[in-house]
Write a protein that holds these residues in place. Sequence first.
Motif, mmCIF file in Angstrom:
data_model
loop_
_atom_site.group_PDB
_atom_site.id
_atom_site.type_symbol
_atom_site.label_atom_id
_atom_site.label_comp_id
_atom_site.label_asym_id
_atom_site.label_seq_id
_atom_site.Cartn_x
_atom_site.Cartn_y
_atom_site.Cartn_z
ATOM 1 N N CYS A 162 0.865 -1.177 0.000
ATOM 2 C CA CYS A 162 0.000 0.000 0.000
ATOM 3 C C CYS A 162 0.900 1.224 0.000
ATOM 4 O O CYS A 162 2.123 1.096 0.170
ATOM 5 N N PRO A 163 0.345 2.412 -0.197
ATOM 6 C CA PRO A 163 1.203 3.605 -0.220
ATOM 7 C C PRO A 163 2.053 3.718 1.049
ATOM 8 O O PRO A 163 1.538 3.643 2.162
ATOM 9 N N GLY A 164 3.350 3.853 0.850
ATOM 10 C CA GLY A 164 4.243 4.017 1.985
ATOM 11 C C GLY A 164 4.674 2.743 2.655
ATOM 12 O O GLY A 164 5.452 2.780 3.623
ATOM 13 N N GLN A 165 4.220 1.571 2.181
ATOM 14 C CA GLN A 165 4.676 0.318 2.786
ATOM 15 C C GLN A 165 5.089 -0.664 1.706
ATOM 16 O O GLN A 165 4.256 -1.153 0.934
ATOM 17 N N THR A 166 6.377 -0.920 1.637
ATOM 18 C CA THR A 166 6.903 -1.938 0.739
ATOM 19 C C THR A 166 7.748 -2.911 1.548
ATOM 20 O O THR A 166 8.140 -2.633 2.687
ATOM 21 N N VAL A 167 8.007 -4.059 0.955
ATOM 22 C CA VAL A 167 8.840 -5.067 1.593
ATOM 23 C C VAL A 167 9.920 -5.469 0.606
ATOM 24 O O VAL A 167 9.650 -5.610 -0.590
ATOM 25 N N ILE A 168 11.143 -5.607 1.106
ATOM 26 C CA ILE A 168 12.245 -6.051 0.264
ATOM 27 C C ILE A 168 12.774 -7.378 0.789
ATOM 28 O O ILE A 168 12.564 -7.729 1.954
ATOM 29 N N GLY A 169 13.463 -8.123 -0.066
ATOM 30 C CA GLY A 169 14.019 -9.397 0.354
ATOM 31 C C GLY A 169 15.296 -9.705 -0.398
ATOM 32 O O GLY A 169 15.553 -9.150 -1.470
ATOM 33 N N GLY A 170 16.112 -10.583 0.171
ATOM 34 C CA GLY A 170 17.347 -10.976 -0.495
ATOM 35 C C GLY A 170 18.346 -11.526 0.492
ATOM 36 O O GLY A 170 17.998 -12.028 1.566
ATOM 37 N N GLU A 171 19.624 -11.423 0.134
ATOM 38 C CA GLU A 171 20.681 -11.889 1.017
ATOM 39 C C GLU A 171 20.827 -10.943 2.208
ATOM 40 O O GLU A 171 20.613 -9.728 2.091
ATOM 41 N N VAL A 172 21.191 -11.503 3.348
ATOM 42 C CA VAL A 172 21.150 -10.756 4.610
ATOM 43 C C VAL A 172 21.940 -9.452 4.538
ATOM 44 O O VAL A 172 21.427 -8.376 4.889
ATOM 45 N N GLU A 173 23.193 -9.502 4.108
ATOM 46 C CA GLU A 173 24.020 -8.293 4.088
ATOM 47 C C GLU A 173 23.409 -7.219 3.190
ATOM 48 O O GLU A 173 23.382 -6.035 3.553
ATOM 49 N N ALA A 174 22.914 -7.632 2.022
ATOM 50 C CA ALA A 174 22.354 -6.667 1.074
ATOM 51 C C ALA A 174 21.079 -6.031 1.608
ATOM 52 O O ALA A 174 20.844 -4.827 1.437
ATOM 53 N N VAL A 175 20.236 -6.836 2.257
ATOM 54 C CA VAL A 175 18.992 -6.299 2.812
ATOM 55 C C VAL A 175 19.298 -5.301 3.939
ATOM 56 O O VAL A 175 18.679 -4.228 4.020
ATOM 57 N N ARG A 176 20.250 -5.635 4.782
ATOM 58 C CA ARG A 176 20.591 -4.722 5.884
ATOM 59 C C ARG A 176 21.200 -3.428 5.358
ATOM 60 O O ARG A 176 20.939 -2.349 5.895
ATOM 61 N N LYS A 177 21.999 -3.536 4.303
ATOM 62 C CA LYS A 177 22.547 -2.331 3.690
ATOM 63 C C LYS A 177 21.431 -1.503 3.067
ATOM 64 O O LYS A 177 21.438 -0.266 3.155
ATOM 65 N N ALA A 178 20.459 -2.173 2.464
ATOM 66 C CA ALA A 178 19.330 -1.465 1.864
ATOM 67 C C ALA A 178 18.549 -0.699 2.928
ATOM 68 O O ALA A 178 18.064 0.414 2.678
ATOM 69 N N CYS A 179 18.437 -1.265 4.113
ATOM 70 C CA CYS A 179 17.739 -0.568 5.202
ATOM 71 C C CYS A 179 18.469 0.728 5.570
ATOM 72 O O CYS A 179 17.836 1.755 5.823
ATOM 73 N N GLU A 180 19.786 0.662 5.601
ATOM 74 C CA GLU A 180 20.561 1.861 5.896
ATOM 75 C C GLU A 180 20.355 2.926 4.828
ATOM 76 O O GLU A 180 20.162 4.111 5.134
ATOM 77 N N ILE A 181 20.375 2.504 3.576
ATOM 78 C CA ILE A 181 20.181 3.435 2.468
ATOM 79 C C ILE A 181 18.776 4.030 2.513
ATOM 80 O O ILE A 181 18.584 5.233 2.288
ATOM 81 N N ALA A 182 17.791 3.187 2.812
ATOM 82 C CA ALA A 182 16.405 3.661 2.882
ATOM 83 C C ALA A 182 16.259 4.751 3.931
ATOM 84 O O ALA A 182 15.592 5.777 3.708
ATOM 85 N N LYS A 183 16.872 4.555 5.079
ATOM 86 C CA LYS A 183 16.795 5.567 6.144
ATOM 87 C C LYS A 183 17.462 6.867 5.703
ATOM 88 O O LYS A 183 16.970 7.958 6.017
ATOM 89 N N SER A 184 18.562 6.737 4.957
ATOM 90 C CA SER A 184 19.246 7.942 4.483
ATOM 91 C C SER A 184 18.418 8.703 3.460
ATOM 92 O O SER A 184 18.613 9.910 3.264
ATOM 93 N N LYS A 185 17.469 8.003 2.814
ATOM 94 C CA LYS A 185 16.602 8.634 1.817
ATOM 95 C C LYS A 185 15.293 9.133 2.426
ATOM 96 O O LYS A 185 14.394 9.572 1.712
ATOM 97 N N GLY A 186 15.162 9.015 3.743
ATOM 98 C CA GLY A 186 13.985 9.556 4.415
ATOM 99 C C GLY A 186 12.930 8.556 4.825
ATOM 100 O O GLY A 186 11.822 8.945 5.214
#
Length: 336
Positions: A162-186
């Motif tokens: 739904c608007p504002g809620q997405t889910v990502i998946g993949g290898e552990v290191e990449a997903v955790r890095k994506a979380c950091e990037i997501a936070k940096s993007k707001g």
Amino acid sequence: MNKLAFVFAGQGAQYQGMGKDFYENFSSSREIFETADKALGFGITSVCFEGSEEQLAMTEITQPAIVTVTAAILEAVKEKGVKPDMVAGLSLGEYSALVCSNSLKFEDTVRLVQKRGKFMQEAVPVGVGTMAAIMGLTKDQTREVCEEASIHGVVEPSNFNCPGQTVIGGEVEAVRKACEIAKSKGAKRAMELKVSAPFHTSMLQNAAENLWGELNHVNVSPMEIPVITNVTAKEVLCETQIKETLVKQVMSSVMWEDSIRYMIEQGVSTFVEIGPGKTLSSFIKKIDKTLNIMNIEDLNSFEETINKLEVLGYAKGSNSDWSNEGTWENDSVRVV
């Protein structure tokens, strides 16, 4: 156009005691549970009513349990003569939608989703993959996050709920890095989920291939009610596409928000969530607050919703035969 749609829950909605009201009060619902026990070769009924949280959380148990409860509730709804104009389900819920459309037989489906759950669980060793919910970013921003983080390994969008809620998946290191990037993007939140595998990503290819082998033994009939698939957020055009779509669904993003928007474009103004929980209802409210949104998971919600549907003119009288009507704090997160 005031059309009616049924939507069906995915994995994660389960809880002890689900469906018991219907088992005790509708003979047609009881027959569904009995059919499931026989088809699976064990008492899924007792698991639904008395199973522990840990047991109900086992993917190969959860999936047939939810499909059984949903089908049992659907039988009670049929007795009230309510037939939807179209159907959809989130991930696992798409199988319930196909049962509702009379494209898949229930006994075939309950066996199939048990194996689907097993294949999905076994596709990626525990500890290799994970998933995370991203709150507050657009779909395009989430795709950009995954692309930037992909230098660290596989990471892909899994669910657009739904608007504002997405889910990502993949290898552990990449997903955790994506979380950091997501936070940096707001992103308001970027939190890893307690799941056992990166569902709806390319890492589930083995599960998809194994599922294809099982689907070869399942008969598919023409759909009597249009089914909106997660893969394209559009109608499945014919029964020959169903198996291919179900295989793709295992390793493709769930386009739930787009599916709901498509149904709205087709004239749906009333959505009824059938099965345990109310998560899909909350997603739909975030997509469009002007819609009529209801759910059925127990006798109280059943009676309340049927009464509302009668007022709105969707109930056509008890014991209607669908087959004669032609063809034609935390946000909840659902990923499978």
